[in-house]
Write an enzyme that holds these catalytic residues in place. Structure first.
Site, PDB file in Angstrom:
ATOM      1  N   ARG A   1     -10.300   0.469  -0.105  1.00 61.88           N
ATOM      2  CA  ARG A   1      -9.928  -0.913   0.185  1.00 61.88           C
ATOM      3  C   ARG A   1     -10.917  -1.506   1.176  1.00 61.88           C
ATOM      4  O   ARG A   1     -11.099  -0.978   2.276  1.00 61.88           O
ATOM      5  CB  ARG A   1      -8.509  -0.947   0.765  1.00 61.88           C
ATOM      6  CG  ARG A   1      -7.901  -2.340   0.695  1.00 61.88           C
ATOM      7  CD  ARG A   1      -6.427  -2.251   0.911  1.00 61.88           C
ATOM      8  NE  ARG A   1      -6.141  -1.940   2.293  1.00 61.88           N
ATOM      9  CZ  ARG A   1      -5.252  -2.576   3.030  1.00 61.88           C
ATOM     10  NH1 ARG A   1      -4.549  -3.553   2.491  1.00 61.88           N
ATOM     11  NH2 ARG A   1      -5.034  -2.250   4.263  1.00 61.88           N
TER      12      ARG A   1
ATOM     13  N   THR B   1     -12.031  -7.992   2.793  1.00 59.06           N
ATOM     14  CA  THR B   1     -11.425  -8.739   1.684  1.00 59.06           C
ATOM     15  C   THR B   1     -10.071  -8.154   1.283  1.00 59.06           C
ATOM     16  O   THR B   1      -9.295  -8.800   0.594  1.00 59.06           O
ATOM     17  CB  THR B   1     -12.337  -8.695   0.442  1.00 59.06           C
ATOM     18  OG1 THR B   1     -12.402  -7.328   0.010  1.00 59.06           O
ATOM     19  CG2 THR B   1     -13.728  -9.215   0.737  1.00 59.06           C
TER      20      THR B   1
ATOM     21  N   ASP C   1       3.053  10.000   2.618  1.00 55.87           N
ATOM     22  CA  ASP C   1       1.735   9.892   1.988  1.00 55.87           C
ATOM     23  C   ASP C   1       1.542  11.074   1.046  1.00 55.87           C
ATOM     24  O   ASP C   1       1.433  12.224   1.485  1.00 55.87           O
ATOM     25  CB  ASP C   1       0.646   9.872   3.074  1.00 55.87           C
ATOM     26  CG  ASP C   1      -0.722   9.604   2.466  1.00 55.87           C
ATOM     27  OD1 ASP C   1      -1.174  10.390   1.593  1.00 55.87           O
ATOM     28  OD2 ASP C   1      -1.342   8.591   2.833  1.00 55.87           O
TER      29      ASP C   1
ATOM     30  N   ASP D   1      -1.665  13.212   1.608  1.00 57.79           N
ATOM     31  CA  ASP D   1      -1.570  14.066   2.805  1.00 57.79           C
ATOM     32  C   ASP D   1      -0.620  15.227   2.565  1.00 57.79           C
ATOM     33  O   ASP D   1      -0.880  16.354   2.986  1.00 57.79           O
ATOM     34  CB  ASP D   1      -1.077  13.249   4.009  1.00 57.79           C
ATOM     35  CG  ASP D   1      -2.180  12.385   4.594  1.00 57.79           C
ATOM     36  OD1 ASP D   1      -3.365  12.594   4.249  1.00 57.79           O
ATOM     37  OD2 ASP D   1      -1.857  11.491   5.392  1.00 57.79           O
TER      38      ASP D   1
END
Ligand code: URA
Length: 210
Positions: free
Chosen positions: A105, A109, A201, A204
């Site tokens: 990401r 933006t 997550d 993870d």
């Protein structure tokens, strides 16, 4: 597959998912459970693989028996957590071709940017199954499917472990032709984009990172 979203309610899937949600579940156990659930979800998502017939001689008769037709399935992992689902699908479809999509990401933006893209040839002739355990905001899933379509894919399915309503809605808007199979439609996203109640997550938890 006529439904846009299929939630696999099978007791084995739901039992294993409960174990995965538990924060006390170890990394090795989490990985093993993801592998097992993926096998069960893969059974569901491959229901519409094309079939033809072939002559087979049993000890008693010759019959026309079903067998898979056409080009091999393409299985595409959305890095990195998608890798935890690859082997579960490959257990059922060992001859599948495998691709990878890597996205990060952009901090300014906030849009997904491609850093890796390697997929099997002739995608337009294959059923393509994209795998990522968590369909959260849908941003990376939509971007990955965009890229697969740009590469020629026409018959795409999306396999995930958990889906958030926000991600499902985003996928339906952007890619209404891509059916989603999941083990659970959870309640919502939190302000950080985590699925609630979720399991944390996924990357993870399966790789033991923090
Ligand atoms: N990705 C994860 O690994 N977990 C979430 O809850 C959302 C996105």
């Amino acid at each position: 597959m006529s439904e846009h979203l299929t939630v696999v309610e099978h007791p084995l899937v739901q039992h294993k998912l409960t174990l995965m949600r538990d924060k006390a579940t170890s990394t090795s156990e989490f990985r093993r459970l993801l592998h097992e659930i993926t096998q069960l979800l893969a059974y569901e998502i491959t229901r519409e693989l094309p079939v033809t017939t072939t002559k087979v001689e049993t000890p008693l008769e010759v019959i026309d028996a079903p067998k898979l037709a056409g080009k091999k399935l393409a299985l595409v992992s959305i890095l990195r957590a998608g890798n935890g689902m690859l082997d579960g699908v490959l257990d059922l479809v060992p001859s599948a071709r495998v691709g990878f999509v890597g996205l990060y990401r952009d901090e300014e933006t906030l849009k997904p940017v491609k850093y890796y893209f390697k997929v099997p040839d002739a995608l337009e002739e294959r059923m393509v199954i994209a795998v990522d355990p968590m369909l959260a905001t849908g941003n990376s899933s939509v971007a990955a499917i965009d890229m697969l379509k740009e590469a020629g894919a026409k018959n795409i399915r999306f396999l995930c472990l958990l889906a958030a309503p926000e991600g499902v809605a985003r996928m339906k808007e952007a890619h209404p032709d891509v059916p989603i199979v999941t083990a659970s439609l959870d309640r919502q996203l939190n302000e950080k984009g985590y699925i609630l109640p979720g399991l944390g997550d996924a990357g993870d938890r399966m790789f033991g990172t923090k």
